[in-house]
Design a protein around this motif. Sequence first.
Motif, short mmCIF file in Angstrom:
data_model
loop_
_atom_site.label_atom_id
_atom_site.label_comp_id
_atom_site.label_asym_id
_atom_site.label_seq_id
_atom_site.Cartn_x
_atom_site.Cartn_y
_atom_site.Cartn_z
N LYS A 175 52.98 37.54 45.56
CA LYS A 175 52.83 38.71 46.42
C LYS A 175 53.32 39.89 45.59
N VAL A 176 52.44 40.84 45.32
CA VAL A 176 52.75 41.97 44.44
C VAL A 176 52.74 43.24 45.30
N PHE A 177 53.87 43.91 45.40
CA PHE A 177 54.00 45.04 46.30
C PHE A 177 53.47 46.33 45.66
N VAL A 178 52.67 47.04 46.42
CA VAL A 178 52.09 48.31 45.96
C VAL A 178 53.18 49.39 46.05
N PRO A 179 53.41 50.15 44.99
CA PRO A 179 54.39 51.25 45.08
C PRO A 179 54.01 52.20 46.22
N LYS A 180 55.01 52.62 46.99
CA LYS A 180 54.72 53.48 48.13
C LYS A 180 54.13 54.82 47.70
N GLU A 181 54.54 55.29 46.56
CA GLU A 181 53.98 56.54 46.05
C GLU A 181 54.18 56.58 44.54
N GLY A 182 53.32 57.33 43.88
CA GLY A 182 53.46 57.50 42.44
C GLY A 182 53.11 56.24 41.67
N PHE A 334 45.66 48.07 36.50
CA PHE A 334 46.56 48.46 37.58
C PHE A 334 46.79 49.97 37.60
N TYR A 335 46.76 50.59 36.45
CA TYR A 335 46.92 52.04 36.36
C TYR A 335 45.82 52.75 37.15
N HIS A 336 44.63 52.18 37.13
CA HIS A 336 43.50 52.79 37.83
C HIS A 336 43.36 52.30 39.27
N LEU A 337 43.84 51.10 39.57
CA LEU A 337 43.67 50.56 40.91
C LEU A 337 44.78 50.97 41.87
N ILE A 338 45.99 51.18 41.38
CA ILE A 338 47.11 51.51 42.26
C ILE A 338 46.84 52.76 43.11
N PRO A 339 46.33 53.86 42.55
CA PRO A 339 46.03 55.03 43.41
C PRO A 339 45.03 54.71 44.51
N ILE A 340 44.09 53.81 44.24
CA ILE A 340 43.12 53.40 45.27
C ILE A 340 43.83 52.63 46.37
N TYR A 341 44.70 51.72 45.98
CA TYR A 341 45.45 50.94 46.98
C TYR A 341 46.33 51.86 47.83
N PHE A 346 47.28 50.04 51.47
CA PHE A 346 47.65 48.64 51.24
C PHE A 346 49.13 48.55 50.90
N LYS A 347 49.80 47.55 51.45
CA LYS A 347 51.23 47.38 51.21
C LYS A 347 51.52 46.38 50.09
N TRP A 348 50.70 45.36 49.98
CA TRP A 348 50.89 44.41 48.89
C TRP A 348 49.56 43.75 48.54
N GLN A 362 51.88 35.83 34.51
CA GLN A 362 53.03 36.04 35.37
C GLN A 362 53.86 37.24 34.92
N HIS A 363 53.88 37.46 33.61
CA HIS A 363 54.67 38.57 33.08
C HIS A 363 54.16 39.92 33.55
N GLN A 364 52.83 40.04 33.78
CA GLN A 364 52.30 41.34 34.17
C GLN A 364 52.79 41.78 35.54
N TRP A 365 53.18 40.83 36.39
CA TRP A 365 53.67 41.21 37.72
C TRP A 365 55.07 41.80 37.67
N GLN A 366 55.76 41.67 36.51
CA GLN A 366 57.12 42.19 36.41
C GLN A 366 57.17 43.72 36.42
N LEU A 367 56.00 44.34 36.28
CA LEU A 367 55.93 45.80 36.36
C LEU A 367 56.06 46.29 37.80
N PHE A 368 56.04 45.34 38.76
CA PHE A 368 56.08 45.69 40.18
C PHE A 368 57.15 44.85 40.87
N ASP A 369 57.53 45.28 42.08
CA ASP A 369 58.29 44.38 42.94
C ASP A 369 57.36 43.23 43.30
N ASN A 370 57.84 42.00 43.17
CA ASN A 370 56.96 40.87 43.39
C ASN A 370 57.74 39.68 43.93
N GLU A 371 56.99 38.73 44.44
CA GLU A 371 57.59 37.51 44.99
C GLU A 371 56.63 36.35 44.73
#
Length: 383
Positions: A175-182, A334-341, A346-348, A362-371
Amino acid sequence: MAVEIRRVTDRKGLDAFIDFHYDLYEGNPYDAPNLYSDEINTLSKDKNPAFEFCEAEYFLAYKDDRLVGRVAAIVNHRYNDQWQRPAVRFGWLDLIDDAEVLRALLAAVEDYGRQKGMKEVIGPLGFTDMDPEGMLISGFEELGTMATIYNYDYYPRLMEQMEGYEKDNDYVEYKVFVPKEGMPEKLRKIAEMVEKRYNLHCPQLKRSQVFGPEQYGQKVLEVVNKTFGNLYGYSQMTQRQIDSYVHEYFKFFSMDMICVIEDWNTPNHDVVGVGITIPSLTKALQKCRKGRLLPFGWWHIIRALKFHKTDIVDMLLIGVLPEYRSKGANSLLFYHLIPIYQKYGFKWGESHVHMETNVNVQHQWQLFDNEQHKRRRCYKKNL
């Protein structure tokens, strides 16, 4: 009373095979039931292009004349030849909480495999890697996705009682959480550096480019073939399969939720990475009575696809060609998809399944809050 196994021989039997899942999981808050039409297309030998290189039989289990289980036995000759692994697969496994039923279903698969000269059983797997795979062994109270299998918690408990079956491979999901902003600062720096240093870019696709002469649908799935070609359970998609997937699915995708990476150093701006994501359809699918779009199921699907009425985005396929992974090309997706999310609220995101040993993914998810919230298993048994 003993379990009776009946082979599916006609459309009535196939309907019973498909409907058993809907009946067994009716009202379950976590299961993502497939559409009936998708199941028919996948399981029908005259409709699924995978039957160019696969054989299959479907079995139903009855006890006291009541339907209590189902399973598909599949031989993927393309995969077996590629990996030199003469295996029969079991898939579409569903049953009541009864070890005797499971034993009878697996015995039917084993017998079918022996008849075909196979040396082992593996599964749960579908015809190809594009079908759901792996038995859920943890994460039973997490919402399922249309691309994965949901099963009750007694399935793995029963599997542990089956003589000769052992772990073959585990998948994990995040579960990869979308940054609330920015944008996460580390991600922004990596993506902008990669874009500048390697001349990699993510153009916004138009629907006409997917189906038109530019054939981006074809290019995207060619990248998927190359990216996943050496992974467990994968067999290369044929041209007929690629044509089928482009025709059946890309017309429903939102183009702004598909990201491609192009290498502008090449004459034709070769596609070297893809991110195919969609709004979660799980809640919508749960409202389709027995997987049917009529009378009102279609509205719930459209509402999720077109109006993004969900908190969750499903990251169906994230892949970058091996020679570009070390360059950090994944960051561009992810740089291009996050603003769309963020725009759609979308929350996660739900990651696609990947092998527990695939530490690079798995390492790529470390750039985000994840579970890491789900795990699923494929089993094997020597025949």
